[in-house]
Design a protein around this motif. Structure first.
Motif, PDB file in Angstrom:
ATOM      1  N   ALA A  39      -6.633   5.598  12.835  1.00 19.30           N
ATOM      2  CA  ALA A  39      -6.854   6.970  12.664  1.00 19.30           C
ATOM      3  C   ALA A  39      -5.719   7.766  12.065  1.00 19.30           C
ATOM      4  O   ALA A  39      -4.738   7.579  12.186  1.00 19.30           O
ATOM      5  N   VAL A  40      -6.075   8.732  10.984  1.00 16.31           N
ATOM      6  CA  VAL A  40      -4.941   9.546  10.530  1.00 16.31           C
ATOM      7  C   VAL A  40      -5.575  10.706  10.660  1.00 16.31           C
ATOM      8  O   VAL A  40      -6.919  11.161  10.606  1.00 16.31           O
ATOM      9  N   ASP A  41      -4.586  11.760  10.333  1.00 19.75           N
ATOM     10  CA  ASP A  41      -4.858  13.208  10.313  1.00 19.75           C
ATOM     11  C   ASP A  41      -5.483  13.370   8.743  1.00 19.75           C
ATOM     12  O   ASP A  41      -4.560  13.280   7.891  1.00 19.75           O
ATOM     13  N   GLU A  42      -6.422  13.866   8.323  1.00 22.70           N
ATOM     14  CA  GLU A  42      -7.072  14.030   7.181  1.00 22.70           C
ATOM     15  C   GLU A  42      -6.462  14.885   6.349  1.00 22.70           C
ATOM     16  O   GLU A  42      -6.621  15.196   5.036  1.00 22.70           O
ATOM     17  N   ASN A  43      -5.983  16.032   7.115  1.00 23.27           N
ATOM     18  CA  ASN A  43      -5.139  17.206   6.592  1.00 23.27           C
ATOM     19  C   ASN A  43      -3.579  16.760   6.211  1.00 23.27           C
ATOM     20  O   ASN A  43      -3.006  17.519   5.370  1.00 23.27           O
ATOM     21  N   ARG A  44      -3.322  15.702   6.530  1.00 24.44           N
ATOM     22  CA  ARG A  44      -2.025  15.179   5.795  1.00 24.44           C
ATOM     23  C   ARG A  44      -2.015  14.874   4.497  1.00 24.44           C
ATOM     24  O   ARG A  44      -2.866  14.618   3.844  1.00 24.44           O
ATOM     25  N   ARG A  45      -0.573  14.994   3.965  1.00 22.79           N
ATOM     26  CA  ARG A  45      -0.548  14.714   2.315  1.00 22.79           C
ATOM     27  C   ARG A  45      -1.120  13.317   2.268  1.00 22.79           C
ATOM     28  O   ARG A  45      -0.709  12.181   2.997  1.00 22.79           O
ATOM     29  N   ALA A  46      -1.874  12.940   1.364  1.00 26.28           N
ATOM     30  CA  ALA A  46      -2.158  11.642   0.754  1.00 26.28           C
ATOM     31  C   ALA A  46      -1.209  10.756   0.684  1.00 26.28           C
ATOM     32  O   ALA A  46      -1.083   9.524   1.230  1.00 26.28           O
ATOM     33  N   SER A  47       0.056  11.007   0.000  1.00 24.91           N
ATOM     34  CA  SER A  47       1.185  10.280  -0.304  1.00 24.91           C
ATOM     35  C   SER A  47       1.832   9.961   0.842  1.00 24.91           C
ATOM     36  O   SER A  47       2.264   8.701   1.193  1.00 24.91           O
ATOM     37  N   ASP A  48       1.974  10.674   2.060  1.00 23.54           N
ATOM     38  CA  ASP A  48       2.440  10.357   3.325  1.00 23.54           C
ATOM     39  C   ASP A  48       1.881   9.399   4.084  1.00 23.54           C
ATOM     40  O   ASP A  48       2.390   8.474   4.424  1.00 23.54           O
ATOM     41  N   VAL A  49       0.441   9.515   4.212  1.00 21.39           N
ATOM     42  CA  VAL A  49      -0.448   8.688   4.776  1.00 21.39           C
ATOM     43  C   VAL A  49      -0.537   7.430   4.092  1.00 21.39           C
ATOM     44  O   VAL A  49      -0.219   6.311   5.167  1.00 21.39           O
ATOM     45  N   VAL A  50      -0.595   7.150   2.888  1.00 24.83           N
ATOM     46  CA  VAL A  50      -0.483   5.927   2.468  1.00 24.83           C
ATOM     47  C   VAL A  50       0.744   5.130   2.420  1.00 24.83           C
ATOM     48  O   VAL A  50       1.101   4.085   2.750  1.00 24.83           O
ATOM     49  N   ALA A  51       2.059   5.993   2.242  1.00 18.07           N
ATOM     50  CA  ALA A  51       3.239   5.508   2.592  1.00 18.07           C
ATOM     51  C   ALA A  51       3.477   4.960   3.793  1.00 18.07           C
ATOM     52  O   ALA A  51       4.232   3.795   3.939  1.00 18.07           O
ATOM     53  N   ASP A  52       3.048   5.470   4.722  1.00 17.32           N
ATOM     54  CA  ASP A  52       3.281   5.336   6.162  1.00 17.32           C
ATOM     55  C   ASP A  52       2.512   3.806   6.222  1.00 17.32           C
ATOM     56  O   ASP A  52       3.206   3.063   7.152  1.00 17.32           O
ATOM     57  N   TYR A  53       1.308   3.772   5.927  1.00 18.26           N
ATOM     58  CA  TYR A  53       0.175   2.591   6.089  1.00 18.26           C
ATOM     59  C   TYR A  53       0.929   1.409   5.465  1.00 18.26           C
ATOM     60  O   TYR A  53       1.215   0.448   6.073  1.00 18.26           O
ATOM     61  N   PHE A  54       1.489   1.545   4.049  1.00 20.11           N
ATOM     62  CA  PHE A  54       2.163   0.407   3.553  1.00 20.11           C
ATOM     63  C   PHE A  54       3.441   0.077   4.190  1.00 20.11           C
ATOM     64  O   PHE A  54       3.629  -1.017   4.425  1.00 20.11           O
ATOM     65  N   ASP A  55       4.186   0.716   4.790  1.00 26.37           N
ATOM     66  CA  ASP A  55       5.230   0.586   5.475  1.00 26.37           C
ATOM     67  C   ASP A  55       5.127  -0.116   6.758  1.00 26.37           C
ATOM     68  O   ASP A  55       5.683  -1.173   7.107  1.00 26.37           O
ATOM     69  N   ARG A  56       4.140   0.022   7.349  1.00 27.36           N
ATOM     70  CA  ARG A  56       3.399  -0.548   8.631  1.00 27.36           C
ATOM     71  C   ARG A  56       3.018  -1.887   8.375  1.00 27.36           C
ATOM     72  O   ARG A  56       3.411  -2.894   8.925  1.00 27.36           O
ATOM     73  N   TYR A  57       2.280  -2.048   7.040  1.00 27.91           N
ATOM     74  CA  TYR A  57       1.889  -3.459   6.587  1.00 27.91           C
ATOM     75  C   TYR A  57       3.012  -4.541   6.334  1.00 27.91           C
ATOM     76  O   TYR A  57       2.759  -5.348   6.657  1.00 27.91           O
ATOM     77  N   GLU A  58       3.939  -3.916   5.414  1.00 32.87           N
ATOM     78  CA  GLU A  58       5.281  -4.667   5.111  1.00 32.87           C
ATOM     79  C   GLU A  58       5.998  -5.298   6.377  1.00 32.87           C
ATOM     80  O   GLU A  58       6.156  -6.394   6.285  1.00 32.87           O
ATOM     81  N   ARG A  59       5.924  -4.291   7.457  1.00 31.98           N
ATOM     82  CA  ARG A  59       6.376  -4.714   8.752  1.00 31.98           C
ATOM     83  C   ARG A  59       5.802  -5.833   9.579  1.00 31.98           C
ATOM     84  O   ARG A  59       6.192  -6.700   9.959  1.00 31.98           O
ATOM     85  N   ALA A  60       4.418  -5.336   9.505  1.00 31.97           N
ATOM     86  CA  ALA A  60       3.459  -6.235  10.340  1.00 31.97           C
ATOM     87  C   ALA A  60       3.422  -7.692   9.902  1.00 31.97           C
ATOM     88  O   ALA A  60       3.385  -8.791  10.558  1.00 31.97           O
ATOM     89  N   TRP A  61       3.616  -8.013   8.292  1.00 34.27           N
ATOM     90  CA  TRP A  61       3.311  -9.303   7.798  1.00 34.27           C
ATOM     91  C   TRP A  61       4.727  -9.869   7.105  1.00 34.27           C
ATOM     92  O   TRP A  61       4.541 -10.513   6.551  1.00 34.27           O
ATOM     93  N   ASP A  62       5.901  -9.150   7.856  1.00 35.95           N
ATOM     94  CA  ASP A  62       6.954  -9.577   7.256  1.00 35.95           C
ATOM     95  C   ASP A  62       7.411  -9.837   5.839  1.00 35.95           C
ATOM     96  O   ASP A  62       7.503 -10.751   5.318  1.00 35.95           O
ATOM     97  N   LEU A  63       6.729  -8.711   5.016  1.00 37.07           N
ATOM     98  CA  LEU A  63       7.064  -8.889   3.459  1.00 37.07           C
ATOM     99  C   LEU A  63       8.423  -8.150   3.150  1.00 37.07           C
ATOM    100  O   LEU A  63       8.570  -6.770   3.238  1.00 37.07           O
ATOM    101  N   ASP A  64       9.202  -9.074   2.942  1.00 32.80           N
ATOM    102  CA  ASP A  64      10.640  -8.453   2.695  1.00 32.80           C
ATOM    103  C   ASP A  64      10.834  -7.871   1.419  1.00 32.80           C
ATOM    104  O   ASP A  64      11.176  -8.620   0.443  1.00 32.80           O
ATOM    105  N   VAL A  65      10.318  -6.631   0.971  1.00 29.13           N
ATOM    106  CA  VAL A  65      10.372  -6.417  -0.233  1.00 29.13           C
ATOM    107  C   VAL A  65      11.530  -5.769  -0.727  1.00 29.13           C
ATOM    108  O   VAL A  65      12.174  -5.046  -0.165  1.00 29.13           O
ATOM    109  N   ILE A  66      12.039  -6.097  -2.188  1.00 21.86           N
ATOM    110  CA  ILE A  66      13.172  -5.998  -2.666  1.00 21.86           C
ATOM    111  C   ILE A  66      13.062  -4.729  -3.640  1.00 21.86           C
ATOM    112  O   ILE A  66      12.382  -4.619  -4.329  1.00 21.86           O
ATOM    113  N   ARG A  67      13.596  -3.749  -3.131  1.00 20.56           N
ATOM    114  CA  ARG A  67      13.505  -2.303  -3.888  1.00 20.56           C
ATOM    115  C   ARG A  67      14.772  -1.466  -3.788  1.00 20.56           C
ATOM    116  O   ARG A  67      15.407  -1.520  -2.698  1.00 20.56           O
TER     117      ARG A  67
END
Length: 340
Positions: free
Chosen positions: A60-88
């Motif tokens: 569930a997400v707040d549809e009124n939030r910035r799209a950039s924030d919603v997706v960045a938060d989701y991708f961050d959770r995803y990287e941590r959930a699957w232990d994807l150590d992204v070099i950046r």
């Protein structure tokens, strides 16, 4: 793995699932891929669509939030959930053939690889068309990639160029503070939702035929059309989306059509799309005479150890997920023949 957007994370998930050793290099300084660069006033409710990554629901997400924030938060959770150590941040400058393998050169160092997945998308390659007189324009010109919101255009007259979903969104947003003119090369086709599977298959097949022939991928809007949402229907009815054909040339203070009609402009906003970000692959000399990279699915025909995910027919969130699975399966068969 080059790139940690939708296509890159999907591919990394399947690499992890199959127990393959890999490194993920991303040019951004944080999670989110191209989404982290979307303009701040774009709410998640207004995005064209986001297909969930494999193995972790968006939730569930707040549809009124910035799209950039919603997706960045989701991708961050995803990287941590699957232990994807992204070099950046680790922009990749080149991929070369060396010693029977490939070498990926980046600001974080050089990485030898037996196979490479490139998932660099298009955001870093905005396309600027050229029209006579363009350099003489005394107003402001910008690409949609540089747009940060409508407030700076208050009271101005903005000409928005482009026939895609982003152009429509920008016209609607700008019309709340400025006067606008919308111009496109071809008349737009608006379709009633929903987006059908048959329409999606036709669009994918069209792009797939091109990349298999070594031609550059093209926008699929010509096949899918633009979705006629209630907001767009209202804008069509009240004249906000009164599309004009493409102008002929640009003057210091406006644009001129072939019949001589002139329109003053303070700003020209080029919402003219993007091209595939493949400059880092130049040392491999993959370009075909037609200007594209010849593909067989996600695999580059001229270099079977290289897969492009999020390129051509997989340049959508759902297409990127499927392409990631396909690329990893083929790489596994290449590296572990007994897995075939």
């Amino acid at each position: 793995m080059i790139g940690a957007g939708q296509a890159g994370l999907s591919s990394a998930y399947f690499l992890r699932k199959h127990g393959l050793d890999f490194v993920v290099l991303d040019g951004n300084d944080g999670p989110g891929g191209a989404w982290r660069h979307r303009w701040p006033t774009l709410a998640f409710r207004d995005v064209h669509g986001l297909h969930e990554l494999p193995g972790l629901p968006l939730g569930a997400v707040d549809e009124n939030r910035r799209a950039s924030d919603v997706v960045a938060d989701y991708f961050d959770r995803y990287e941590r959930a699957w232990d994807l150590d992204v070099i950046r941040p680790a922009p990749v400058s080149a991929v070369r053939r060396v010693d029977g393998g490939l070498l990926v050169e980046s600001t974080a160092g050089n990485f030898p690889a037996r196979a490479v997945i490139s998932a660099t998308g298009t955001w870093t390659r905005p396309f600027w068309p050229h029209y006579p007189g363009q350099s003489s324009f005394l107003g402001r010109q910008l690409h949609a990639a540089d747009y940060v919101g409508p407030s700076e255009f208050a009271g101005r007259h903005v000409i928005v160029v482009g026939g895609g979903t982003t152009a429509v969104q920008l016209v609607l947003e700008l019309s709340t503070v400025a006067t606008t003119t919308w111009v496109t090369r071809r008349p737009p086709v608006f379709r009633e939702p929903p987006f059908t599977e048959d329409l999606g298959r036709r669009a994918v097949a069209m792009v797939d035929r091109r990349v298999r022939a070594g031609l550059p991928p093209i926008s699929v809007v010509g096949v899918t059309g633009l979705m006629r949402t209630p907001e767009i229907g209202a804008a069509l009815a009240n004249g906000i989306l009164d599309r004009k054909p493409m102008f002929d040339h640009i003057t210091p203070d406006g644009v001129v059509w072939p019949d001589g009609r002139f329109e003053r402009a303070d700003v020209i906003l080029w919402s003219t799309g993007f091209r595939a970000a493949l400059d880092h692959l130049a040392p491999l000399k993959l370009r075909e005479p037609g200007g594209g990279v010849r593909m067989d699915g996600t695999r580059v025909v001229a270099e079977p150890r290289l897969h492009l995910v999020g390129y051509g027919p997989s340049a959508s969130t759902i297409g990127a997920n499927r392409a990631g699975r396909t690329a990893v399966r083929e790489i596994r068969e290449l590296l572990v023949p007994s897995a075939a």
